[in-house]
Each structure stands twice: as C-alpha cells, then as structure tokens.
Design a protein around this motif. Structure first.
Motif: not given
Length: 138
Positions: A74, A102-105, A107, A123, A127
C-alpha cells in the motif's frame, strides 16, 4: 503504522537487531526472508532518504543473498517520487526482488510464491500491526 522514531541510525540498528535474532532463532530454517514494508499511516515526514539509503546498503552489503523478496504494501502516491530518487541506488539483483502490492491483492499475489500458511501469517501480522489497539504497545 505507529512509528515514533524516525532517526535513520536507530531504525537501521533496530532492523539489524531483528534480522540477527531471526537468523539465530532455532525456529528459522530458511536461508532467505520476505520483507513486508507496510505503508499504512505513511506520510511526508516519513520520506527519509537516509533510512532508505542505509537500509539498502545493509541488505546489499551485509545480507546480499538473504533477501528473498520485498513487498511494499500500500505504498501511497507520494512515495512514487521518493522511489524515483532511491531506485538508482538499488543493485539490479535486489531491485528484481522488490514488488509493489495492495492489501486487496495480497492473497492473489503472495499465493503465487508462498505456501497458504505463510500468506495467512503475513495477513495476520499486517492486521495486527494496523490495529490501533496494538500500536500503543509497540
């Protein structure tokens, strides 16, 4: 997140301490490591060329084969200009190991190179580090 010290020397010394302890741990059997740099909470006052230069020298000169991959998680738009300044100092082999993420990607991207349990561990760590309740305890 939660950075309270921006002194390059202190930060690099902390990094050396963490790396050496990880390499000496009986629980670590890997020869290389994944470095996740989480830019959550990053601001202009964090744009320190000194820490970047010292960290790069550390990895390239002292731990040249230890870095398996570095994920810049990020990274904000403001980091792009800083990256252009720092990038020429990075050895070509080290540069090849740096990836923006990016955190959304997380995985999808990490699963290409890592076991599922390691992806979950990363992850969980991200978090935890972003949880404001934990920041005060760092």
């Amino acid at each position: 997140t939660g950075v309270t010290c921006r002194d390059p020397d202190q930060n690099v010394n902390h990094l050396i301490f963490k790396l050496e302890n990880a390499f000496k741990s009986e629980h670590v059997t890997a020869e290389s490591f994944v470095w996740v740099i989480d830019f959550a909470g990053f601001s202009r006052k964090d744009l320190g060329v000194g820490i970047a230069r010292q960290s790069l020298r550390l990895f390239q000169d002292q731990y040249p084969e230890r870095l398996g991959c570095a994920f810049l998680l990020d990274a904000p738009v403001i980091f792009a200009a800083f990256w252009k300044i720092v990038k020429p100092w990075i050895d070509a082999e080290t540069l090849r190991k740096v990836r923006f993420l990016r955190l959304s990607d997380i995985d999808e991207t990490l699963s290409l190179d890592m076991a599922p349990e390691l992806v979950e561990r990363i992850k969980t760590e991200v978090e935890h580090s972003r949880d404001t309740a934990n920041i005060a305890n760092k």
